[in-house]
Write a protein that holds these residues in place. Structure first.
Motif, mmCIF file in Angstrom:
data_model
loop_
_atom_site.group_PDB
_atom_site.id
_atom_site.type_symbol
_atom_site.label_atom_id
_atom_site.label_comp_id
_atom_site.label_asym_id
_atom_site.label_seq_id
_atom_site.Cartn_x
_atom_site.Cartn_y
_atom_site.Cartn_z
ATOM 1 N N ASN A 78 27.931 45.793 24.361
ATOM 2 C CA ASN A 78 28.560 45.018 23.620
ATOM 3 C C ASN A 78 27.868 44.654 22.114
ATOM 4 O O ASN A 78 28.206 43.755 21.553
ATOM 5 C CB ASN A 78 28.687 43.567 24.531
ATOM 6 N N GLY A 79 26.754 45.252 21.679
ATOM 7 C CA GLY A 79 25.934 44.888 20.548
ATOM 8 C C GLY A 79 24.642 44.011 20.724
ATOM 9 O O GLY A 79 24.478 43.485 21.800
ATOM 10 N N PRO A 80 23.852 44.481 19.956
ATOM 11 C CA PRO A 80 22.378 43.693 20.110
ATOM 12 C C PRO A 80 22.189 42.392 19.661
ATOM 13 O O PRO A 80 21.329 41.938 19.783
ATOM 14 C CB PRO A 80 21.488 44.896 19.477
ATOM 15 N N ALA A 81 23.158 42.101 18.526
ATOM 16 C CA ALA A 81 22.901 40.806 17.817
ATOM 17 C C ALA A 81 23.177 39.582 18.847
ATOM 18 O O ALA A 81 23.936 39.575 19.616
ATOM 19 C CB ALA A 81 23.829 40.886 16.598
ATOM 20 N N ASN A 82 22.357 38.706 18.461
ATOM 21 C CA ASN A 82 22.652 37.291 19.148
ATOM 22 C C ASN A 82 22.216 36.065 18.219
ATOM 23 O O ASN A 82 21.854 36.487 17.016
ATOM 24 C CB ASN A 82 21.506 37.167 20.470
ATOM 25 N N VAL A 83 22.658 34.932 18.725
ATOM 26 C CA VAL A 83 22.532 33.765 17.508
ATOM 27 C C VAL A 83 21.790 32.674 18.390
ATOM 28 O O VAL A 83 21.814 32.560 19.596
ATOM 29 C CB VAL A 83 23.833 33.527 17.185
ATOM 30 N N ARG A 84 21.301 31.849 17.431
ATOM 31 C CA ARG A 84 20.423 30.797 17.966
ATOM 32 C C ARG A 84 20.965 29.496 16.977
ATOM 33 O O ARG A 84 20.900 29.945 15.592
ATOM 34 C CB ARG A 84 19.020 30.926 17.820
ATOM 35 N N ILE A 85 21.241 28.502 17.478
ATOM 36 C CA ILE A 85 21.461 27.308 16.673
ATOM 37 C C ILE A 85 20.392 26.450 16.561
ATOM 38 O O ILE A 85 20.106 26.084 17.392
ATOM 39 C CB ILE A 85 22.808 26.669 17.341
ATOM 40 N N TRP A 86 20.013 26.306 15.402
ATOM 41 C CA TRP A 86 18.790 25.232 15.018
ATOM 42 C C TRP A 86 19.385 23.772 14.953
ATOM 43 O O TRP A 86 20.526 23.744 14.386
ATOM 44 C CB TRP A 86 18.009 25.597 13.755
ATOM 45 N N GLY A 87 18.813 23.111 15.400
ATOM 46 C CA GLY A 87 19.172 21.527 15.120
ATOM 47 C C GLY A 87 20.073 21.249 16.246
ATOM 48 O O GLY A 87 20.479 21.843 17.394
ATOM 49 N N LEU A 88 21.010 20.035 15.615
ATOM 50 C CA LEU A 88 22.084 19.520 16.496
ATOM 51 C C LEU A 88 23.134 20.591 16.699
ATOM 52 O O LEU A 88 23.626 21.122 15.531
ATOM 53 C CB LEU A 88 22.655 18.234 15.962
#
Length: 189
Positions: A78-88
């Motif tokens: 399904n793809g190697p990219a992931n995300v991370r949300i910084w802060g609130l």
């Protein structure tokens, strides 16, 4: 023209110096290929006609296992990219992160047809030779990002460099045709 000639000669001298500094790595790579049993010349070089030139496949088997495990972990379907949300974390940030992740994975799995096969080549090459590289750029002809495998013998950096960020220089030996070179010059690429 004279100034460009001087610059070109300096660049060629520096690349030659970098290539000379990594001759021990090149010799180790050649020896490694022989030990892996991947040297086709060995059949002709048997000490006795028809003699055995087999080597133990354990090293190559281990490199292939490394490639397989790395591919499984780093290249999910399904793809190697992931995300991370910084802060609130807000609803807007969560939705935006989802769109970014979806778009990146679309690019890597659908648009960039070279990404998965070249990544797998890089894993095997890294396990076998100790280093492999990827080159990523936006290709104006294809109108999309590209990401290709660059074998270590086409990526020249001084053996004295501790990492790429602190290297004095590094050079990608781009194996292109004369026609491609002329087209790039005309496009001011």
């Amino acid at each position: 023209d004279e100034e460009l000639d001087v610059i070109g000669k300096k660049i060629c001298e520096h690349v030659k110096d970098d290539e000379d500094s990594r001759q021990s790595w090149v010799q180790h790579a050649i020896t490694g290929l022989k030990l892996l049993g991947l040297n086709l010349d060995l059949v002709e070089n048997a000490s006795v006609v028809g003699g055995c030139t087999a080597t133990h496949p354990l090293i190559l088997e281990t490199a292939v296992k490394f490639q397989s495990k790395a591919s499984t972990e780093l290249l999910p379907a399904n793809g190697p990219a992931n995300v991370r949300i910084w802060g609130l974390k807000t609803e807007e940030k969560i939705k935006r992160a989802g769109r970014v992740k979806q778009h990146l994975n679309y690019q890597l799995t659908e648009q960039m047809s070279e990404f998965y096969p070249d990544s797998e080549k890089n894993f095997l090459y890294s396990a076998t030779f100790g280093a492999g590289f990827k080159k990523a750029w936006f290709d104006p002809d294809k109108k999309r990002p590209c990401d290709i495998f660059v074998p270590a013998h086409q990526f020249v950096v001084s053996n004295n460099a501790t990492d790429l960020e602190n290297a004095e220089r590094y050079t990608y030996l781009d194996p292109i045709s004369e026609l491609t070179l002329k087209n790039r010059i005309e496009m001011n690429f």
